[in-house]
Design a protein around this motif. Structure first.
Motif, PDB file in Angstrom:
ATOM      1  N   LEU B 194       2.121  15.433  13.298  1.00  0.00           N
ATOM      2  CA  LEU B 194       0.846  14.932  13.815  1.00  0.00           C
ATOM      3  C   LEU B 194      -0.091  16.125  13.973  1.00  0.00           C
ATOM      4  CD1 LEU B 194      -0.906  12.670  14.900  1.00  0.00           C
ATOM      5  CD2 LEU B 194       0.176  12.915  17.123  1.00  0.00           C
ATOM      6  N   GLU B 195      -1.125  16.147  13.158  1.00  0.00           N
ATOM      7  CA  GLU B 195      -2.033  17.289  13.174  1.00  0.00           C
ATOM      8  C   GLU B 195      -2.935  17.243  14.393  1.00  0.00           C
ATOM      9  OE1 GLU B 195      -1.681  15.279  10.486  1.00  0.00           O
ATOM     10  OE2 GLU B 195      -0.207  16.607   9.531  1.00  0.00           O
ATOM     11  N   ILE B 196      -3.271  18.427  14.861  1.00  0.00           N
ATOM     12  CA  ILE B 196      -4.089  18.549  16.059  1.00  0.00           C
ATOM     13  C   ILE B 196      -5.479  17.950  15.837  1.00  0.00           C
ATOM     14  CG2 ILE B 196      -5.150  20.809  15.609  1.00  0.00           C
ATOM     15  CD1 ILE B 196      -4.269  21.546  18.500  1.00  0.00           C
ATOM     16  N   GLY B 197      -5.956  18.003  14.603  1.00  0.00           N
ATOM     17  CA  GLY B 197      -7.268  17.451  14.294  1.00  0.00           C
ATOM     18  C   GLY B 197      -7.337  15.950  14.522  1.00  0.00           C
ATOM     19  N   ARG B 198      -6.229  15.267  14.279  1.00  0.00           N
ATOM     20  CA  ARG B 198      -6.224  13.820  14.484  1.00  0.00           C
ATOM     21  C   ARG B 198      -6.340  13.491  15.965  1.00  0.00           C
ATOM     22  NH1 ARG B 198      -1.029  11.762  11.355  1.00  0.00           N
ATOM     23  NH2 ARG B 198      -1.639   9.795  12.352  1.00  0.00           N
ATOM     24  N   VAL B 199      -5.655  14.284  16.787  1.00  0.00           N
ATOM     25  CA  VAL B 199      -5.754  14.067  18.232  1.00  0.00           C
ATOM     26  C   VAL B 199      -7.171  14.374  18.707  1.00  0.00           C
ATOM     27  CG1 VAL B 199      -4.953  14.866  20.481  1.00  0.00           C
ATOM     28  CG2 VAL B 199      -3.310  14.498  18.626  1.00  0.00           C
ATOM     29  N   LYS B 200      -7.734  15.441  18.159  1.00  0.00           N
ATOM     30  CA  LYS B 200      -9.120  15.777  18.514  1.00  0.00           C
ATOM     31  C   LYS B 200     -10.055  14.627  18.179  1.00  0.00           C
ATOM     32  CE  LYS B 200     -11.785  18.164  15.822  1.00  0.00           C
ATOM     33  NZ  LYS B 200     -12.441  19.236  15.034  1.00  0.00           N
ATOM     34  N   ASN B 201      -9.893  14.042  17.016  1.00  0.00           N
ATOM     35  CA  ASN B 201     -10.782  12.954  16.608  1.00  0.00           C
ATOM     36  C   ASN B 201     -10.674  11.744  17.533  1.00  0.00           C
ATOM     37  OD1 ASN B 201     -11.899  14.353  14.510  1.00  0.00           O
ATOM     38  ND2 ASN B 201     -10.396  13.622  13.004  1.00  0.00           N
ATOM     39  N   VAL B 202      -9.444  11.418  17.929  1.00  0.00           N
ATOM     40  CA  VAL B 202      -9.286  10.300  18.863  1.00  0.00           C
ATOM     41  C   VAL B 202     -10.006  10.601  20.168  1.00  0.00           C
ATOM     42  CG1 VAL B 202      -7.636   9.052  20.308  1.00  0.00           C
ATOM     43  CG2 VAL B 202      -7.108   9.477  17.916  1.00  0.00           C
ATOM     44  N   LEU B 203      -9.805  11.802  20.682  1.00  0.00           N
ATOM     45  CA  LEU B 203     -10.443  12.153  21.955  1.00  0.00           C
ATOM     46  C   LEU B 203     -11.962  12.177  21.800  1.00  0.00           C
ATOM     47  CD1 LEU B 203      -7.985  14.935  23.168  1.00  0.00           C
ATOM     48  CD2 LEU B 203      -8.355  12.692  24.214  1.00  0.00           C
ATOM     49  N   LYS B 204     -12.428  12.665  20.674  1.00  0.00           N
ATOM     50  CA  LYS B 204     -13.867  12.637  20.411  1.00  0.00           C
ATOM     51  C   LYS B 204     -14.387  11.208  20.451  1.00  0.00           C
ATOM     52  CE  LYS B 204     -15.700  16.455  17.613  1.00  0.00           C
ATOM     53  NZ  LYS B 204     -16.070  16.858  16.246  1.00  0.00           N
ATOM     54  N   THR B 205     -13.677  10.323  19.765  1.00  0.00           N
ATOM     55  CA  THR B 205     -14.085   8.920  19.755  1.00  0.00           C
ATOM     56  C   THR B 205     -14.123   8.361  21.170  1.00  0.00           C
ATOM     57  OG1 THR B 205     -13.079   8.627  17.582  1.00  0.00           O
ATOM     58  CG2 THR B 205     -13.500   6.632  18.870  1.00  0.00           C
ATOM     59  N   LEU B 206     -13.041   8.602  21.919  1.00  0.00           N
ATOM     60  CA  LEU B 206     -12.944   8.039  23.265  1.00  0.00           C
ATOM     61  C   LEU B 206     -14.036   8.578  24.185  1.00  0.00           C
ATOM     62  CD1 LEU B 206      -9.068   8.119  23.862  1.00  0.00           C
ATOM     63  CD2 LEU B 206     -10.492   6.105  23.472  1.00  0.00           C
ATOM     64  N   ILE B 207     -14.310   9.864  24.074  1.00  0.00           N
ATOM     65  CA  ILE B 207     -15.265  10.501  24.985  1.00  0.00           C
ATOM     66  C   ILE B 207     -16.706  10.277  24.527  1.00  0.00           C
ATOM     67  CG2 ILE B 207     -16.028  12.700  25.968  1.00  0.00           C
ATOM     68  CD1 ILE B 207     -13.345  12.092  27.012  1.00  0.00           C
ATOM     69  N   CYS B 208     -16.949  10.600  23.260  1.00  0.00           N
ATOM     70  CA  CYS B 208     -18.337  10.639  22.800  1.00  0.00           C
ATOM     71  C   CYS B 208     -18.952   9.258  22.650  1.00  0.00           C
ATOM     72  CB  CYS B 208     -18.425  11.417  21.493  1.00  0.00           C
ATOM     73  SG  CYS B 208     -17.804  13.103  21.633  1.00  0.00           S
TER      74      CYS B 208
END
Lengths: 216, 216
Positions: B194-208
């Motif tokens: 599981l790449e760190i970028g995928r987790v970042k994108n989910v968090l971006k979606t949730l937050i932004c």
DNA sequence: GTCTATAATTAGATAGAC
DNA sequence: GTCTATCTAATTATAGAC
């Protein structure tokens, strides 16, 4: 009224070479406690023998050496952790996001109060360099199970607009797991207490508010 | 006449076998590697001495015993980890949620590729029962620093509607930390990458995405 | 299979020369 | 402070009586 049907002395066999089950059970049970408390290297076979109430040579009649004993013990304990069941995917998928978060939070709340689980996690992590196969077993039997369930939930709830269900599942699980590690294993609860309910509420906000978004 | 060839205090001439500037430095450097690789109990003073290129008694002339050596080594390493700086709160607070997530993700990306940090984390967690004071030090000097910074960000961004900045900060940090533990320490990268970028994108979606919410 | 007793090795730690 | 040499205690593991 309560009739103990359990035979404490002799029971089934665990292979061609049968052992009296009680002694082996004693060893396994005691060894788990000693290993979870001290880790692999700091645990001596003498201490295991004392804790189990047997003599050291008895352990060697059941297990080849210290390494095999440790692996057998931890494997057994790991398998036991899948009693922490996320098995009923069908039911989970059907519930609301709020209920889903409540349910997950409750699972981790019990885990957060399980001191033996804390010690187990500490040892699995601490010995993961010397015993990577045990770490892998834990990943496959425990972590992946929970992740797959949460992942399936997001797959079946496109209204939440989470395009990477696996990564989303990790955010949920990772938030709770890291909370347990930080608060309970590293002792953060004595420095900066953070209750699991607060994390649940944040995740609820982040996830559930998405149903209010104007659709793309 | 005794010519003291053992005084190396004048600069310039550090021979390999001759008289290095500080035996203590040699010991500290080598001991860190050995302890991080084997943990406390599995590390013998003989191995430390060999790795440092000194004799065992030399170690005991600098450190009282094995325990004090370990504590000194890990304390020193822990302090070094705050070079992982989240110090510039002012700048962080001013950036956009997207940039904020990118920045945090980048911090953890470097951490994810730092094998020594993985071993360090493994040891701090693994020895946290025997050395709780080291775990507390790590919590206070490393974890709290990052958490306070992220927490401050959410405090100063009420438009995100996150009413518990501390818990929100934990969700972000916990998602990334647990990813490193799972993928790199427990070996999940070989089972379910599981790449760190995928987790970042989910968090971006949730937050932004929260900036698109109709205000309450 | 379980125990008594012990082998063989290694651990942490120290005394004394220099 | 550093090294040679060694001490004591604990470690993993086994042989042999029953």
């Amino acid at each position: 009224m309560s009739l103990d049907t359990r035979n404490p002395t002799f029971a089934g066999e665990d292979g061609p070479r049968a052992h009296p089950r009680s002694k082996r059970e004693q060893i396994v049970k005691a060894a788990l406690q000693v290993f979870l408390e001290n880790g692999y290297a700091a645990t001596s076979m003498n201490r295991v023998a004392d804790a189990a109430g047997v003599i050291k040579a008895t352990i060697y009649s059941h297990f080849k050496d210290k390494e095999q004993l440790f692996v057998a013990i931890i494997e057994e304990a790991t398998i036991g952790k899948i009693a922490f069941d996320f098995n009923d995917k069908e039911r989970i998928i059907a519930i609301s996001p709020e209920e889903f978060m409540d349910e997950i939070s409750n699972k981790f709340h019990t885990l957060e109060q399980d001191a033996e689980y804390h010690r187990f996690l500490r040892v699995v992590i601490g010995e993961s360099e010397r015993f990577p196969e045990l770490a892998h077993l834990y990943v496959k039997t425990v972590i992946m199970r929970g992740m797959e369930c949460a992942s399936a939930y997001f797959e079946h709830h496109p209204e939440l607009g989470l395009e990477d269900p696996q990564a989303a599942a990790h955010v949920i699980a990772g938030s709770f797991v890291s909370l347990v590690v930080w608060q309970k294993i590293l002792g953060g609860c004595a420095i900066a207490p953070l209750e699991i309910g607060r994390v649940k509420n944040v995740l609820k906000t982040l996830i559930c508010d998405r149903t209010k978004l104007t659709s793309p």
